[in-house]
Design an enzyme around this catalytic site. Sequence first.
Site, PDB file in Angstrom:
ATOM      1  N   ARG A 120       0.841  -1.204   0.000  1.00 16.22           N
ATOM      2  CA  ARG A 120       0.000   0.000   0.000  1.00 16.22           C
ATOM      3  C   ARG A 120       0.868   1.241   0.000  1.00 16.22           C
ATOM      4  NH1 ARG A 120      -4.950  -1.802   4.083  1.00 16.22           N
ATOM      5  NH2 ARG A 120      -5.000  -3.904   3.226  1.00 16.22           N
ATOM      6  N   SER A 167      -7.839  -1.486   0.693  1.00 16.28           N
ATOM      7  CA  SER A 167      -8.837  -1.881   1.680  1.00 16.28           C
ATOM      8  C   SER A 167      -9.500  -0.714   2.412  1.00 16.28           C
ATOM      9  CB  SER A 167      -8.200  -2.849   2.664  1.00 16.28           C
ATOM     10  OG  SER A 167      -9.173  -3.387   3.484  1.00 16.28           O
ATOM     11  N   HIS A 168      -9.272  -0.614   3.710  1.00 18.00           N
ATOM     12  CA  HIS A 168      -9.975   0.397   4.508  1.00 18.00           C
ATOM     13  C   HIS A 168      -9.306   1.764   4.442  1.00 18.00           C
ATOM     14  CE1 HIS A 168      -6.769  -1.321   6.911  1.00 18.00           C
ATOM     15  NE2 HIS A 168      -6.776  -0.227   7.630  1.00 18.00           N
ATOM     16  N   ASP A 194     -16.034  -2.504   4.233  1.00 19.12           N
ATOM     17  CA  ASP A 194     -14.940  -1.583   3.926  1.00 19.12           C
ATOM     18  C   ASP A 194     -14.665  -1.461   2.430  1.00 19.12           C
ATOM     19  OD1 ASP A 194     -13.866  -4.127   3.607  1.00 19.12           O
ATOM     20  OD2 ASP A 194     -11.856  -3.503   4.208  1.00 19.12           O
ATOM     21  N   ASP A 204     -12.740  -2.847   0.210  1.00 18.30           N
ATOM     22  CA  ASP A 204     -12.696  -4.035  -0.649  1.00 18.30           C
ATOM     23  C   ASP A 204     -13.661  -5.137  -0.216  1.00 18.30           C
ATOM     24  OD1 ASP A 204     -11.182  -4.473   1.649  1.00 18.30           O
ATOM     25  OD2 ASP A 204      -9.892  -5.946   0.672  1.00 18.30           O
ATOM     26  N   ASP A 231     -14.146  -6.927   2.588  1.00 16.08           N
ATOM     27  CA  ASP A 231     -13.877  -8.082   3.441  1.00 16.08           C
ATOM     28  C   ASP A 231     -14.170  -7.826   4.922  1.00 16.08           C
ATOM     29  OD1 ASP A 231     -11.708  -6.423   3.699  1.00 16.08           O
ATOM     30  OD2 ASP A 231     -10.187  -7.925   3.240  1.00 16.08           O
ATOM     31  N   ARG A 232     -14.378  -6.561   5.297  1.00 19.84           N
ATOM     32  CA  ARG A 232     -14.681  -6.289   6.715  1.00 19.84           C
ATOM     33  C   ARG A 232     -16.179  -6.105   6.925  1.00 19.84           C
ATOM     34  NH1 ARG A 232     -10.173  -2.489   9.447  1.00 19.84           N
ATOM     35  NH2 ARG A 232      -8.370  -3.500   8.509  1.00 19.84           N
ATOM     36  N   SER A 243     -10.377  -6.647  14.064  1.00 14.55           N
ATOM     37  CA  SER A 243     -10.455  -5.513  13.147  1.00 14.55           C
ATOM     38  C   SER A 243     -11.634  -5.654  12.178  1.00 14.55           C
ATOM     39  CB  SER A 243      -9.147  -5.415  12.378  1.00 14.55           C
ATOM     40  OG  SER A 243      -8.855  -6.656  11.752  1.00 14.55           O
ATOM     41  N   LYS A 260     -11.419 -12.945   4.696  1.00 10.02           N
ATOM     42  CA  LYS A 260     -12.540 -12.535   5.511  1.00 10.02           C
ATOM     43  C   LYS A 260     -13.629 -12.018   4.580  1.00 10.02           C
ATOM     44  CE  LYS A 260     -10.272  -8.159   6.813  1.00 10.02           C
ATOM     45  NZ  LYS A 260      -8.839  -8.255   6.516  1.00 10.02           N
TER      46      LYS A 260
HETATM   47  C1  VG1 Z   1      -5.133  -4.305   9.803  1.00 10.95           C
HETATM   48  C2  VG1 Z   1      -5.879  -5.152  10.810  1.00 10.95           C
HETATM   49  C3  VG1 Z   1      -5.716  -6.622  10.489  1.00 10.95           C
HETATM   50  C4  VG1 Z   1      -6.196  -6.879   9.058  1.00 10.95           C
HETATM   51  C5  VG1 Z   1      -5.467  -5.965   8.093  1.00 10.95           C
HETATM   52  C6  VG1 Z   1      -5.991  -6.088   6.681  1.00 10.95           C
HETATM   53  O1  VG1 Z   1      -3.745  -4.588   9.860  1.00 10.95           O
HETATM   54  O2  VG1 Z   1      -5.426  -4.871  12.120  1.00 10.95           O
HETATM   55  O3  VG1 Z   1      -6.427  -7.379  11.433  1.00 10.95           O
HETATM   56  O4  VG1 Z   1      -5.979  -8.214   8.696  1.00 10.95           O
HETATM   57  O5  VG1 Z   1      -5.618  -4.605   8.497  1.00 10.95           O
HETATM   58  O6  VG1 Z   1      -7.341  -5.808   6.623  1.00 10.95           O
HETATM   59  P1  VG1 Z   1      -2.706  -3.649  10.648  1.00 10.95           P
HETATM   60  O7  VG1 Z   1      -1.361  -4.219  10.376  1.00 10.95           O
HETATM   61  O8  VG1 Z   1      -2.917  -2.254  10.135  1.00 10.95           O
HETATM   62  O9  VG1 Z   1      -3.098  -3.723  12.090  1.00 10.95           O
HETATM   63  V1  VG1 Z   1      -7.973  -5.109   5.243  1.00 10.95           V
HETATM   64  O10 VG1 Z   1      -9.593  -5.207   5.353  1.00 10.95           O
HETATM   65  O11 VG1 Z   1      -7.354  -3.512   5.432  1.00 10.95           O
HETATM   66  O12 VG1 Z   1      -7.236  -5.861   3.971  1.00 10.95           O
HETATM   67 CO    CO Z   2     -10.471  -4.864   3.608  1.00 17.93          CO
END
Ligand code: VG1
Ligand code: CO
Length: 545
Positions: free
Chosen positions: A22, A113-114, A279, A281, A283-284, A367, A378
């Site tokens: 990212r 993602s988010h 979110d 993409d 998955d959340r 998360s 997810k």
């Molecule tokens: C975060 C979350 C983690 C999740 C990851 C990807 O990672 O804490 O639980 O698997 O995002 O989610 P980090 O390293 O920022 O804590 V997604 O939906 O952003 O692909």
């Molecule tokens: Co995501």
Amino acid sequence: MKIKTIKCQPFNDQKPGTSGLRKKVDVFKAPHYLATFVQSIFATLPASQNQSLLVGGDGRYFNNEAIQIIYKMAIANGFKNIFIAKHGFLSTPAASHLIRKYKLDGGIILSASHNPGGPKGDFGVKFNINNGGPAPESFTSKVYEISKTITQYQIADVPDLDIKSVAITQTGNIKLNVIDTVNDYADLMEHLFDFDLIKSLFNSGLFSMVFDAMHAITGPYAKEILINRLGASDETVINGDPLPDFGGGHPDPNLVYAEELVTIMNHAIQAPDMGAASDGDGDRNMVLGRQFFVTPSDSLAIMAANAHLLPGYQAGISGVARSMPTSMAVDRVAESRGIECYETPTGWKYFGNLLDEGLISLCGEESFGTGSDHIREKDGLWAVLFWLNLIAIKKQSIANIVQQHWQVFGRNYYSRHDYENVDMDKAQTIFNRIEQQLPVLEKKCFGDYCVAQADNFSYRDPVDHSVTENQGLRIIFTDNSRIIFRISGTGTEGATLRIYYEKYQRPDGDLLQDSQSSLSELFAIAEQLGQIKQISGRSQPDVIT
Ligand code: VG1
Ligand code: CO
């Protein structure tokens, strides 16, 4: 067809984080940046696995330009069967499903993602392997190594592909499939849940719901499933059109960023029975009842306790897994059911082996991520449908379902505090300060809280025996309360410091306290150990979930 070899300089910053690479859009748009990373992925794939590929993304800014580059590179790198999402729209869970269903060698999902999107926002590239799940650490580190020495990449000299409508084109021995990704995914959901029962819930007139797609990828999927197939009213899906900048919002379904939904759900009189959001993409998931927030860790525990009631899980669940910082609520369910509960590092890639081996059927992260063995990611809408199916069976409100669960298993009071975009050096200073104290913390007491164990979490995969170290600092107290410190691996600016707090309350105690006040003593201990306020210069966290 002409294949061009383009000379390039290697980059030194293409190390994938928790979930893919990212960076700011500007970084990805810089000459050769995306291509270098994609070529490094292709170079990592074994020669036998460069036949079929899926490409799509969450619709964010630069999505479609990236798709055109990648499809041309895939041709140049020998792929023969390339699947491209119509309009470029592909959610992460749908990608996982399609890779599995069509037995593809892998998929590239364009998403951060988010993280926010738009010209000034973030872009990202994730690679999923042929089991449908995120590439494991061994794969991503190889990609990183190649990206540091790469000097050229291959790209086919072909025109941009029309991805506005479904079509199959065959050029020589290369097949290009522009596919609609929604129907296959909706069919899978129909297979797992009792759609007739959920339909009667919506038709009863006694139940209403709002799903906030946050102008991200789940809009088209949610409309097809909730409105077209389950008969929910048109107003059920809000912000349902994917936009390149997510409408200026931050597509992270939590109590802070899903503000519009939270306001609707907190309305004293007109709040619907259920609120949910997903979110960037897809998955959340966040699940809300009327004036009621379901902690993601509780959601996982409740799913584990009730899965056998749902068609897709009638045979029972083999085992469960949670990421280390996720609350231990699901551990209690596993214990009572006599099944194994695995504790993995943060990130979905660590669940892959457990799912492939059939060791677990359900897994989740604090998360806002829950999922099952139906795919290897997810799955936001899956979780929403799980809850809808459960409500239709139990005929109870969301708050009642959660509170009854606590009455049986007790409650794991839980909260995560995020300090976003902190200066990297400052975050590291806080982190190091705590890490240095770990060896002397054992048996030390802070008021009633005595430390039972203090360490930096490392994980040994029970399937391939690989070891992953430095996965977060844990301070575990004798009553099983925990404080955990991590630095995020998904941010693109400064550092995000995450502190996770958990405290267990037995069923016979007070189950209805406010979670922040119930955890306040742990907040004070974390502050004492880390001097977070003073070092970060922040008086409070940016996001509390
Ligand atoms: C975060 C979350 C983690 C999740 C990851 C990807 O990672 O804490 O639980 O698997 O995002 O989610 P980090 O390293 O920022 O804590 V997604 O939906 O952003 O692909
Ligand atoms: Co995501």
